[in-house]
Design an enzyme around this catalytic site. Structure first.
Site, PDB file in Angstrom:
ATOM      1  N   TYR A 186       0.824  -1.212   0.000  1.00 25.28           N
ATOM      2  CA  TYR A 186       0.000   0.000   0.000  1.00 25.28           C
ATOM      3  C   TYR A 186       0.858   1.262   0.000  1.00 25.28           C
ATOM      4  O   TYR A 186       0.457   2.285  -0.534  1.00 25.28           O
ATOM      5  CB  TYR A 186      -0.908   0.023   1.240  1.00 25.28           C
ATOM      6  CG  TYR A 186      -2.220  -0.690   1.054  1.00 25.28           C
ATOM      7  CD1 TYR A 186      -2.256  -2.056   0.790  1.00 25.28           C
ATOM      8  CD2 TYR A 186      -3.424  -0.010   1.137  1.00 25.28           C
ATOM      9  CE1 TYR A 186      -3.458  -2.711   0.624  1.00 25.28           C
ATOM     10  CE2 TYR A 186      -4.630  -0.659   0.973  1.00 25.28           C
ATOM     11  CZ  TYR A 186      -4.646  -2.011   0.716  1.00 25.28           C
ATOM     12  OH  TYR A 186      -5.836  -2.653   0.552  1.00 25.28           O
ATOM     13  N   LYS A 228       3.148 -15.426   1.823  1.00 24.57           N
ATOM     14  CA  LYS A 228       3.492 -16.250   0.653  1.00 24.57           C
ATOM     15  C   LYS A 228       5.012 -16.377   0.593  1.00 24.57           C
ATOM     16  O   LYS A 228       5.661 -15.804  -0.296  1.00 24.57           O
ATOM     17  CB  LYS A 228       2.953 -15.586  -0.631  1.00 24.57           C
ATOM     18  CG  LYS A 228       1.454 -15.749  -0.831  1.00 24.57           C
ATOM     19  CD  LYS A 228       1.037 -17.102  -1.387  1.00 24.57           C
ATOM     20  CE  LYS A 228       1.429 -17.282  -2.833  1.00 24.57           C
ATOM     21  NZ  LYS A 228       1.073 -18.637  -3.334  1.00 24.57           N
ATOM     22  N   ASP A 276      -2.927 -18.018   0.152  1.00 25.86           N
ATOM     23  CA  ASP A 276      -3.967 -18.572  -0.737  1.00 25.86           C
ATOM     24  C   ASP A 276      -4.697 -19.719  -0.033  1.00 25.86           C
ATOM     25  O   ASP A 276      -5.929 -19.808  -0.052  1.00 25.86           O
ATOM     26  CB  ASP A 276      -3.378 -19.017  -2.086  1.00 25.86           C
ATOM     27  CG  ASP A 276      -2.184 -19.957  -1.954  1.00 25.86           C
ATOM     28  OD1 ASP A 276      -1.611 -20.072  -0.852  1.00 25.86           O
ATOM     29  OD2 ASP A 276      -1.821 -20.589  -2.972  1.00 25.86           O
ATOM     30  N   ASP A 294      -6.364  -7.182   3.675  1.00 25.58           N
ATOM     31  CA  ASP A 294      -7.501  -6.546   3.005  1.00 25.58           C
ATOM     32  C   ASP A 294      -8.406  -7.617   2.409  1.00 25.58           C
ATOM     33  O   ASP A 294      -9.625  -7.604   2.586  1.00 25.58           O
ATOM     34  CB  ASP A 294      -6.967  -5.612   1.914  1.00 25.58           C
ATOM     35  CG  ASP A 294      -8.086  -4.870   1.205  1.00 25.58           C
ATOM     36  OD1 ASP A 294      -9.033  -4.433   1.889  1.00 25.58           O
ATOM     37  OD2 ASP A 294      -8.014  -4.743  -0.035  1.00 25.58           O
ATOM     38  N   ASP A 317     -12.186  -9.376   3.980  1.00 21.29           N
ATOM     39  CA  ASP A 317     -13.461  -9.364   3.243  1.00 21.29           C
ATOM     40  C   ASP A 317     -14.053 -10.771   3.166  1.00 21.29           C
ATOM     41  O   ASP A 317     -15.261 -10.964   3.277  1.00 21.29           O
ATOM     42  CB  ASP A 317     -13.267  -8.824   1.810  1.00 21.29           C
ATOM     43  CG  ASP A 317     -13.596  -7.339   1.708  1.00 21.29           C
ATOM     44  OD1 ASP A 317     -13.487  -6.639   2.728  1.00 21.29           O
ATOM     45  OD2 ASP A 317     -13.970  -6.886   0.599  1.00 21.29           O
TER      46      ASP A 317
HETATM   47  C1  IPM Z   1     -10.452  -1.496   3.572  1.00 21.24           C
HETATM   48  C2  IPM Z   1     -10.695  -0.864   2.239  1.00 21.24           C
HETATM   49  C3  IPM Z   1      -9.553   0.090   1.923  1.00 21.24           C
HETATM   50  C4  IPM Z   1      -8.273  -0.720   1.845  1.00 21.24           C
HETATM   51  C5  IPM Z   1      -9.753   0.954   0.667  1.00 21.24           C
HETATM   52  C6  IPM Z   1     -11.027   1.751   0.747  1.00 21.24           C
HETATM   53  C7  IPM Z   1      -8.569   1.843   0.401  1.00 21.24           C
HETATM   54  O1  IPM Z   1     -10.859  -1.827   1.265  1.00 21.24           O
HETATM   55  O2  IPM Z   1     -10.334  -0.748   4.569  1.00 21.24           O
HETATM   56  O3  IPM Z   1     -10.406  -2.726   3.632  1.00 21.24           O
HETATM   57  O4  IPM Z   1      -7.963  -1.287   0.793  1.00 21.24           O
HETATM   58  O5  IPM Z   1      -7.585  -0.794   2.855  1.00 21.24           O
HETATM   59 MG    MG Z   2     -10.932  -3.804   2.018  1.00 19.34          MG
END
Ligand code: IPM
Ligand code: MG
Length: 366
Positions: free
Chosen positions: A142, A193, A226, A250, A254
């Protein structure tokens, strides 16, 4: 009771609606004497771009730096698809994380019993799920330099992002994960990884050393990122704490989030290092979900992720664990009673609005 300074940054889209419920909760806590908060509010993301031409103003950064904690809503939307890269809404969020030194991102994925049906996995796989993803938040790909798109001599373009980690960055995030595991179920999976990435090799080595030297009482497993994604959707309950870099965190967060039924349920905390003098940490709390421009302004958003994020602030920044427990219990109770916003309602079930859900949670606290 000492007064605590909170900065509210609702941002864009549903960020504004869900933050309105936090404001109601703060008013309730102040009125009942459960807490004493002084709040300020400012713009971030697209809203800040519209007002100042950048994703967060210097004034807002100053307020964030001075606050005891920041509550963040969400940023982004199609309206800002073409703004310059440096001023895109997400840049405001990334600057807050970086400049406040919020290296430790705690993303719990908890499946409320009442919502096991809403998960895309079978009930028995997710019922009682309680995972903590610890994501490194101020390093890795990032922020690594160079980060650029250059034009080559032959006219072709070349894009570079840099994945970079130092020993110190890995050590401190590993400690956060091990400390959390100690008060949970005592298991850490470190995910990277190392089979293709040098940063993964160093990550694995440093986590192993920290474990050996300081946390022999916690169980450590290494898992390729993975495979970790695959295992999360196969048998998620095998995990307790997962620690990983910024990008894997990240993605894995999710995945873990969706196991619980809805992204609209998940809170997160971003914490800095403890100040040696005051013992305090800089901190920002935000829902894992985004600004959801498609449903913004319609009262459809689920405020629970943001309310629960505020619950994490009560716990981690303000030591108000009793109020935090009461809030968590209120959220559970409201869900058990069958109250659902649209994102977690099953077919044919009546959905309540953002405001109705917020009001019900506050009522259940009283
Ligand atoms: C998160 C989001 C952010 C990230 C974006 C909005 C930049 O996806 O907080 O998970 O990638 O960190
Ligand atoms: Mg995210």
């Amino acid at each position: 009771m000492a007064t605590q300074k909170l900065l509210l940054l609702p941002g864009d889209g549903i960020g504004v609606e869900v933050m309105a419920e936090v404001k109601r909760l703060i008013a309730f806590l102040n009125q009942t004497g459960l807490a004493s908060f002084e709040t300020e509010e400012d713009l971030v993301g697209g809203a800040a771009y519209d007002a100042h031409g950048k994703a967060i103003s210097e004034d807002a950064m100053k307020l964030a730096d001075q606050a005891d904690a920041v509550m963040f809503g969400a940023v982004g939307g199609p309206k800002w698809a073409d703004v310059p890269y440096e001023a895109r809404p997400e840049a405001g969020l990334l600057r807050l994380r970086k400049d406040l030194g919020l290296f430790a991102n705690l993303r719990p994925a908890v499946c409320y019993p009442a919502l096991a049906e809403a998960s895309s996995l079978k009930r028995e796989l997710v019922e009682g799920l309680d995972i903590m993803i610890v994501r490194e938040l101020t390093g890795g790909v990032y922020f690594g330099e160079p980060k650029e798109i250059v034009t080559l001599e032959n006219g072709e373009k070349r894009a570079v992002d840099t994945q970079v980690y130092t020993t110190h960055e890995i050590e401190r995030i590993a400690r956060v994960a091990f400390d959390l595991a100690k008060v949970r179920r005592g298991l850490v999976h470190s995910s990277e990884k190392h089979n293709v990435m040098k940063s993964g090799v160093l990550w694995k080595q440093v986590v192993t050393e920290v474990h050996k030297a300081e946390y022999a009482d916690v169980k450590l497993e290494h898992i390729l990122a993975d495979n970790c994604g695959m295992q999360l959707v196969r048998t998620p309950k095998q995990f307790d704490v997962i620690v990983c870099d910024n990008l894997f965190g990240d993605m894995l967060s999710d995945v873990a989030a969706m196991l619980t039924g809805s992204l609209g349920m998940l809170p997160s905390a971003a914490l800095g290092a403890e100040d040696a003098k005051t013992g305090k940490r800089k901190a920002m709390y935000e829902p894992v979900h985004g600004s959801a421009p498609d449903i913004a302004g319609k009262g459809l958003a689920n405020p629970i992720a943001t309310l629960a994020s505020f619950g994490m602030a009560l716990r981690y920044s303000f030591g108000l664990s009793e109020a935090a427990d009461r809030l968590d219990a209120a959220i559970s109770a409201v869900l058990s009673e069958g109250l659902r916003t649209k994102d977690i309602a099953s077919a044919g079930q009546n959905a309540v609005s953002t405001g109705e859900m917020g009001a019900a949670v506050i009522k259940a606290m009283g």
